[in-house]
Design a protein around this motif. Structure first.
Motif, PDB file in Angstrom:
ATOM      1  N   VAL A  39       0.898  -1.256   0.061  1.00  0.00           N
ATOM      2  CA  VAL A  39      -0.022   0.219   0.051  1.00  0.00           C
ATOM      3  C   VAL A  39       0.700   1.298  -0.057  1.00  0.00           C
ATOM      4  O   VAL A  39       2.045   1.312   0.661  1.00  0.00           O
ATOM      5  CB  VAL A  39      -0.752  -0.020   1.318  1.00  0.00           C
ATOM      6  CG1 VAL A  39      -1.874   1.184   1.496  1.00  0.00           C
ATOM      7  CG2 VAL A  39      -1.940  -1.529   1.386  1.00  0.00           C
ATOM      8  N   LYS A  40       0.460   2.158  -0.847  1.00  0.00           N
ATOM      9  CA  LYS A  40       1.221   3.412  -0.844  1.00  0.00           C
ATOM     10  C   LYS A  40       0.150   4.471  -0.662  1.00  0.00           C
ATOM     11  O   LYS A  40      -1.205   4.417  -0.902  1.00  0.00           O
ATOM     12  CB  LYS A  40       2.153   3.638  -2.097  1.00  0.00           C
ATOM     13  CG  LYS A  40       1.412   3.350  -3.476  1.00  0.00           C
ATOM     14  CD  LYS A  40       2.453   3.117  -4.570  1.00  0.00           C
ATOM     15  CE  LYS A  40       1.875   3.032  -5.918  1.00  0.00           C
ATOM     16  NZ  LYS A  40       0.857   2.097  -5.868  1.00  0.00           N
ATOM     17  N   ALA A  41       0.840   5.881  -0.549  1.00  0.00           N
ATOM     18  CA  ALA A  41      -0.228   6.988  -0.495  1.00  0.00           C
ATOM     19  C   ALA A  41      -1.097   7.148  -1.820  1.00  0.00           C
ATOM     20  O   ALA A  41      -0.449   6.959  -2.864  1.00  0.00           O
ATOM     21  CB  ALA A  41       0.902   8.435  -0.544  1.00  0.00           C
ATOM     22  N   GLY A  42      -2.144   7.590  -1.698  1.00  0.00           N
ATOM     23  CA  GLY A  42      -2.990   7.818  -2.886  1.00  0.00           C
ATOM     24  C   GLY A  42      -3.846   6.593  -3.345  1.00  0.00           C
ATOM     25  O   GLY A  42      -4.580   6.677  -4.201  1.00  0.00           O
ATOM     26  N   ASP A  43      -3.530   5.574  -2.752  1.00  0.00           N
ATOM     27  CA  ASP A  43      -4.168   4.176  -3.386  1.00  0.00           C
ATOM     28  C   ASP A  43      -5.552   4.236  -3.170  1.00  0.00           C
ATOM     29  O   ASP A  43      -5.931   4.632  -1.872  1.00  0.00           O
ATOM     30  CB  ASP A  43      -3.551   3.010  -2.621  1.00  0.00           C
ATOM     31  CG  ASP A  43      -2.035   2.405  -3.243  1.00  0.00           C
ATOM     32  OD1 ASP A  43      -1.862   3.216  -4.271  1.00  0.00           O
ATOM     33  OD2 ASP A  43      -1.550   1.614  -2.643  1.00  0.00           O
ATOM     34  N   THR A  44      -6.314   3.648  -3.871  1.00  0.00           N
ATOM     35  CA  THR A  44      -7.902   3.727  -3.330  1.00  0.00           C
ATOM     36  C   THR A  44      -8.252   2.196  -3.897  1.00  0.00           C
ATOM     37  O   THR A  44      -7.581   1.484  -4.765  1.00  0.00           O
ATOM     38  CB  THR A  44      -8.729   4.606  -4.310  1.00  0.00           C
ATOM     39  OG1 THR A  44      -8.455   4.748  -5.601  1.00  0.00           O
ATOM     40  CG2 THR A  44      -8.365   6.032  -3.925  1.00  0.00           C
ATOM     41  N   MET A  45      -9.220   1.601  -3.663  1.00  0.00           N
ATOM     42  CA  MET A  45      -9.865   0.622  -3.863  1.00  0.00           C
ATOM     43  C   MET A  45     -11.398   0.282  -3.684  1.00  0.00           C
ATOM     44  O   MET A  45     -12.000   0.942  -3.057  1.00  0.00           O
ATOM     45  CB  MET A  45      -9.330  -0.684  -3.067  1.00  0.00           C
ATOM     46  CG  MET A  45      -9.688  -0.902  -1.708  1.00  0.00           C
ATOM     47  SD  MET A  45      -9.077  -2.163  -0.767  1.00  0.00           S
ATOM     48  CE  MET A  45      -7.364  -2.110  -1.074  1.00  0.00           C
ATOM     49  N   PRO A  46     -12.276  -0.583  -4.435  1.00  0.00           N
ATOM     50  CA  PRO A  46     -13.452  -0.837  -4.361  1.00  0.00           C
ATOM     51  C   PRO A  46     -13.626  -1.684  -3.201  1.00  0.00           C
ATOM     52  O   PRO A  46     -12.759  -2.362  -2.857  1.00  0.00           O
ATOM     53  CB  PRO A  46     -13.782  -1.575  -5.679  1.00  0.00           C
ATOM     54  CG  PRO A  46     -12.661  -2.234  -6.256  1.00  0.00           C
ATOM     55  CD  PRO A  46     -11.649  -1.377  -5.522  1.00  0.00           C
ATOM     56  N   PRO A  47     -15.027  -1.790  -2.838  1.00  0.00           N
ATOM     57  CA  PRO A  47     -15.091  -2.870  -1.670  1.00  0.00           C
ATOM     58  C   PRO A  47     -14.917  -4.173  -1.543  1.00  0.00           C
ATOM     59  O   PRO A  47     -14.474  -4.591  -0.722  1.00  0.00           O
ATOM     60  CB  PRO A  47     -16.733  -2.360  -1.180  1.00  0.00           C
ATOM     61  CG  PRO A  47     -16.979  -1.190  -1.783  1.00  0.00           C
ATOM     62  CD  PRO A  47     -16.104  -1.148  -2.847  1.00  0.00           C
ATOM     63  N   GLY A  48     -14.984  -4.660  -2.766  1.00  0.00           N
ATOM     64  CA  GLY A  48     -14.936  -6.171  -3.310  1.00  0.00           C
ATOM     65  C   GLY A  48     -13.357  -6.341  -2.999  1.00  0.00           C
ATOM     66  O   GLY A  48     -13.018  -7.382  -2.606  1.00  0.00           O
TER      67      GLY A  48
END
Length: 159
Positions: A39-48
């Motif tokens: 994981v790095k700064a700015g990462d996003t993800m969907p709930p799945g």
């Protein structure tokens, strides 16, 4: 042994779901339900994706517990230990007095170690964190719980 569905639900509740990367109290980039790998700064993800990472992380936790535990534990104990390991990491858990006491057969001594894992670093200082204090109390209570099926009184027939 696997962490029970109830144990997984407790971990989810403790960790919370965050779909944007943030730095936890240990200054590690974190996302989803406490996932830190890659994981790095700015990462996003969907709930799945958060659910998928959680399943992977839980699988790794169970494997580590199977390696590190030298004694047989009850499901409630495995769940509590899994939650602790999920939060503090393998290295800290593997070298902990808690694990040493448990593997030596001292369940009460191991239970007494849970509250000691409530510290984080804030602005360069080691401090007790309220959220971790509450989590450790709940993990300790779960570890010490006697399974309800063991508590049932025998059925008596009276004439």
């Amino acid at each position: 042994m696997d962490i029970s569905p109830e144990g997984i639900a407790r971990i989810q509740a403790f960790e919370g779901l965050k779909l944007t990367a943030y730095q936890c109290s240990a200054d590690k980039w974190t996302i989803g339900y406490g996932h830190t790998a890659g994981v790095k700064a700015g990462d996003t993800m969907p709930p799945g994706q958060a659910e998928a990472f959680l399943r992977e992380d839980i699988t790794l936790i169970c494997l580590q517990l199977d390696i590190l535990l030298k004694v047989t534990v009850r499901q409630n104990q495995f769940d509590a230990l899994g939650s602790l390991l999920f939060n503090i990491g393998v290295k800290a858990f593997a070298h902990s007095t808690l694990l040493g006491k448990l593997n030596a057969g001292d369940e009460a001594g191991a239970a007494a170690e849970f509250p000691k894992w409530c510290y984080g670093t804030v602005k360069g200082k080691k401090v007790a964190l309220r959220g971790l204090m509450a989590r450790r109390q709940q993990e300790k209570a779960r570890f010490e719980a006697v399974e309800l099926s063991l508590m049932k009184a025998p059925h008596r027939v009276t004439a």
